[in-house]
Design a protein around this motif. Structure first.
Motif, mmCIF file in Angstrom:
data_model
loop_
_atom_site.group_PDB
_atom_site.id
_atom_site.type_symbol
_atom_site.label_atom_id
_atom_site.label_comp_id
_atom_site.label_asym_id
_atom_site.label_seq_id
_atom_site.Cartn_x
_atom_site.Cartn_y
_atom_site.Cartn_z
ATOM 1 N N MET A 234 -15.625 13.384 -1.950
ATOM 2 C CA MET A 234 -16.502 12.955 -3.045
ATOM 3 C C MET A 234 -16.018 11.651 -3.662
ATOM 4 O O MET A 234 -16.821 10.764 -3.985
ATOM 5 N N LEU A 235 -14.701 11.506 -3.822
ATOM 6 C CA LEU A 235 -14.156 10.286 -4.410
ATOM 7 C C LEU A 235 -14.439 9.083 -3.515
ATOM 8 O O LEU A 235 -14.846 8.017 -3.994
ATOM 9 N N ARG A 236 -14.252 9.252 -2.222
ATOM 10 C CA ARG A 236 -14.504 8.160 -1.279
ATOM 11 C C ARG A 236 -15.974 7.761 -1.256
ATOM 12 O O ARG A 236 -16.310 6.582 -1.196
ATOM 13 N N GLU A 237 -16.856 8.757 -1.293
ATOM 14 C CA GLU A 237 -18.284 8.481 -1.180
ATOM 15 C C GLU A 237 -18.848 7.876 -2.465
ATOM 16 O O GLU A 237 -19.639 6.933 -2.419
ATOM 17 N N GLU A 238 -18.457 8.436 -3.603
ATOM 18 C CA GLU A 238 -19.029 7.989 -4.868
ATOM 19 C C GLU A 238 -18.358 6.732 -5.405
ATOM 20 O O GLU A 238 -18.994 5.940 -6.117
ATOM 21 N N TYR A 239 -17.084 6.541 -5.073
ATOM 22 C CA TYR A 239 -16.340 5.379 -5.567
ATOM 23 C C TYR A 239 -15.561 4.745 -4.409
ATOM 24 O O TYR A 239 -14.356 4.943 -4.264
ATOM 25 N N PRO A 240 -16.263 3.989 -3.546
ATOM 26 C CA PRO A 240 -15.637 3.450 -2.329
ATOM 27 C C PRO A 240 -14.406 2.589 -2.588
ATOM 28 O O PRO A 240 -13.547 2.465 -1.712
ATOM 29 N N ARG A 241 -14.305 1.999 -3.774
ATOM 30 C CA ARG A 241 -13.165 1.126 -4.056
ATOM 31 C C ARG A 241 -11.864 1.920 -4.220
ATOM 32 O O ARG A 241 -10.796 1.332 -4.296
ATOM 33 N N THR A 242 -11.934 3.243 -4.269
ATOM 34 C CA THR A 242 -10.721 4.056 -4.359
ATOM 35 C C THR A 242 -10.062 4.249 -2.996
ATOM 36 O O THR A 242 -8.926 4.725 -2.927
ATOM 37 N N GLU A 243 -10.758 3.895 -1.919
ATOM 38 C CA GLU A 243 -10.272 4.156 -0.565
ATOM 39 C C GLU A 243 -8.863 3.625 -0.353
ATOM 40 O O GLU A 243 -8.015 4.277 0.271
ATOM 41 N N ARG A 244 -8.576 2.445 -0.859
ATOM 42 C CA ARG A 244 -7.273 1.818 -0.632
ATOM 43 C C ARG A 244 -6.117 2.587 -1.267
ATOM 44 O O ARG A 244 -4.964 2.394 -0.902
ATOM 45 N N TYR A 245 -6.444 3.457 -2.246
ATOM 46 C CA TYR A 245 -5.390 4.164 -2.973
ATOM 47 C C TYR A 245 -5.161 5.584 -2.456
ATOM 48 O O TYR A 245 -4.276 6.288 -2.941
ATOM 49 N N ILE A 246 -5.960 6.020 -1.481
ATOM 50 C CA ILE A 246 -5.886 7.395 -0.987
ATOM 51 C C ILE A 246 -5.034 7.442 0.277
ATOM 52 O O ILE A 246 -5.249 6.675 1.211
ATOM 53 N N GLU A 247 -4.070 8.365 0.294
ATOM 54 C CA GLU A 247 -3.188 8.519 1.455
ATOM 55 C C GLU A 247 -3.045 9.993 1.814
ATOM 56 O O GLU A 247 -3.020 10.856 0.922
ATOM 57 N N PRO A 248 -2.938 10.308 3.108
ATOM 58 C CA PRO A 248 -2.710 11.711 3.498
ATOM 59 C C PRO A 248 -1.304 12.157 3.125
ATOM 60 O O PRO A 248 -0.381 11.339 3.021
ATOM 61 N N ILE A 249 -1.150 13.439 2.909
ATOM 62 C CA ILE A 249 0.167 14.011 2.616
ATOM 63 C C ILE A 249 0.775 14.502 3.924
ATOM 64 O O ILE A 249 0.177 15.301 4.638
ATOM 65 N N GLU A 250 1.926 14.013 4.228
ATOM 66 C CA GLU A 250 2.579 14.383 5.492
ATOM 67 C C GLU A 250 2.816 15.885 5.544
ATOM 68 O O GLU A 250 3.365 16.481 4.613
ATOM 69 N N GLY A 251 2.380 16.496 6.629
ATOM 70 C CA GLY A 251 2.575 17.929 6.812
ATOM 71 C C GLY A 251 1.545 18.793 6.104
ATOM 72 O O GLY A 251 1.630 20.019 6.140
ATOM 73 N N ASP A 252 0.569 18.183 5.451
ATOM 74 C CA ASP A 252 -0.471 18.919 4.728
ATOM 75 C C ASP A 252 -1.818 18.327 5.110
ATOM 76 O O ASP A 252 -2.233 17.297 4.585
ATOM 77 N N ALA A 253 -2.518 18.997 6.019
ATOM 78 C CA ALA A 253 -3.772 18.452 6.538
ATOM 79 C C ALA A 253 -4.946 18.659 5.590
ATOM 80 O O ALA A 253 -6.032 18.128 5.827
ATOM 81 N N ASP A 254 -4.748 19.397 4.503
ATOM 82 C CA ASP A 254 -5.858 19.742 3.621
ATOM 83 C C ASP A 254 -5.823 19.034 2.274
ATOM 84 O O ASP A 254 -6.696 19.262 1.434
ATOM 85 N N HIS A 255 -4.800 18.190 2.058
ATOM 86 C CA HIS A 255 -4.695 17.521 0.758
ATOM 87 C C HIS A 255 -4.314 16.053 0.930
ATOM 88 O O HIS A 255 -3.680 15.668 1.918
ATOM 89 N N TRP A 256 -4.712 15.262 -0.077
ATOM 90 C CA TRP A 256 -4.450 13.827 -0.081
ATOM 91 C C TRP A 256 -3.925 13.410 -1.457
ATOM 92 O O TRP A 256 -4.215 14.065 -2.473
ATOM 93 N N LEU A 257 -3.143 12.341 -1.474
ATOM 94 C CA LEU A 257 -2.656 11.773 -2.731
ATOM 95 C C LEU A 257 -3.468 10.530 -3.070
ATOM 96 O O LEU A 257 -3.839 9.756 -2.195
ATOM 97 N N CYS A 258 -3.691 10.361 -4.361
ATOM 98 C CA CYS A 258 -4.378 9.161 -4.836
ATOM 99 C C CYS A 258 -3.580 8.568 -5.990
ATOM 100 O O CYS A 258 -3.473 9.185 -7.052
ATOM 101 N N ASP A 259 -2.974 7.413 -5.756
ATOM 102 C CA ASP A 259 -2.255 6.665 -6.785
ATOM 103 C C ASP A 259 -3.065 5.412 -7.083
ATOM 104 O O ASP A 259 -3.146 4.523 -6.224
ATOM 105 N N MET A 260 -3.644 5.330 -8.264
ATOM 106 C CA MET A 260 -4.481 4.166 -8.549
ATOM 107 C C MET A 260 -4.380 3.751 -10.009
ATOM 108 O O MET A 260 -4.140 4.575 -10.888
ATOM 109 N N PRO A 261 -4.585 2.463 -10.273
ATOM 110 C CA PRO A 261 -4.626 1.979 -11.651
ATOM 111 C C PRO A 261 -6.044 2.101 -12.195
ATOM 112 O O PRO A 261 -7.017 1.893 -11.479
#
Length: 303
Positions: A234-261
């Protein structure tokens, strides 16, 4: 065969991108599909990330879709570049059909018809050029007849311009009278007068940031989220500019981290509270306090 199906999908996609003429039966007839298959394709396009909208009796795909935003970022001309090209074409003696189609395409792609005369387009381009020179030479300017809808006034503004923004549609300036940094829209400037005065307040110039949720401020605050698959999509689709801040969590295929200003907690806060079951807020403390205040306020409301 699969290539025949793909051909129909692409044909329908092209029709939907600029559809303001064809009803559902007409689309079906042009592509050679049933009404049921048409709605199947519409669902498929939505799943693929296109924004399919319905303004009866027409279905169409919005240019605000994430796909077009990415494509736009790669090939889009800035507004002043499009205006400059339009000026060159208008001054040409060539009145061939090809030239007319090219100008029509520019008007359509960059909404140049919003500026409803060649004279107005010329003025916008001249203003961009004058402000560019002012920034390069670090000179003060007068924004002649600036129209402000907030104060309902139209008056001259003496400013130190230092940053083009939003595809050169806005200019960031330090205004001498108010002693404040402000953002002015080029479309509201009648004319730009360069003064023979060098900047004297450069230390007070403050750049403005615009976050992925389209909030702007001179300051930014960090937000850190751990998100599930739904929230991430939902974050990627509704707010495409967040894409650069989203990263996968190593060893966790179901969750992602988002660090953004962010420039305001309002936009990201609304997103988090809407999907709170799929999001863990890891930081910062200011954002956590903001959410707690919102939650406590909701608890006080009568149901």
């Amino acid at each position: 065969m699969r290539h025949d199906k793909l051909e129909r999908e692409l044909q329908l996609l092209l029709l939907l991108i600029e559809n303001h003429r064809y009803t559902v039966p007409e689309l079906c007839d042009k592509v050679g599909i049933s009404r049921r298959n048409l709605y199947y394709y519409l669902d498929f396009f939505r799943f693929a990330g296109f924004k399919v909208e319905n303004r009866r009796p027409y279905h169409f795909i919005s240019k605000d879709s994430p796909f077009f935003r990415k494509l736009d970022a790669a090939i889009h001309l800035t507004e002043d570049e499009a205006i400059m090209i339009r000026r060159i074409l208008e001054r040409s003696d060539d009145r061939s059909p090809q030239m007319q189609r090219l100008m029509q395409k520019l008007d359509k792609l960059y909404d140049l018809e919003i500026i409803d005369s060649a004279e107005q387009r010329e003025q916008v381009a001249q203003n961009v050029s004058a402000l560019y020179d002012a920034i390069k030479q670090r000179r003060t300017v007068v924004l002649k007849g600036y129209s402000s809808p907030h104060s309902n006034t139209q008056r001259d503004r003496v400013v130190e311009p230092f940053l083009f923004m939003n595809g050169n549609q806005e200019i960031r300036c330090y205004e001498l009278q108010s002693k404040m940094n402000k953002t002015f829209k080029l479309s509201r400037i009648q004319d730009v007068e360069l003064l023979d005065v060098i900047w004297s307040h450069e230390a007070r110039h403050r750049h403005v940031f615009t976050d992925a949720f389209m909030f702007s401020d001179e300051q930014q605050m960090p937000v850190r989220l751990r998100m599930g698959r739904l929230a991430t999509s939902m974050l990627r689709e509704e707010y495409p500019r967040t894409e650069r801040y989203i990263e996968p969590i190593e060893g966790d295929a179901d969750h992602w981290l988002c660090d953004m200003p962010v420039c305001s907690y309002a936009g990201v806060g609304r997103f988090v509270m809407g999907l709170f079951e799929d999001i863990e807020v890891l930081g910062d403390d200011g954002f956590k306090d903001y959410l707690n205040q919102k939650i406590n306020h909701l608890k006080t409301l009568e149901v």
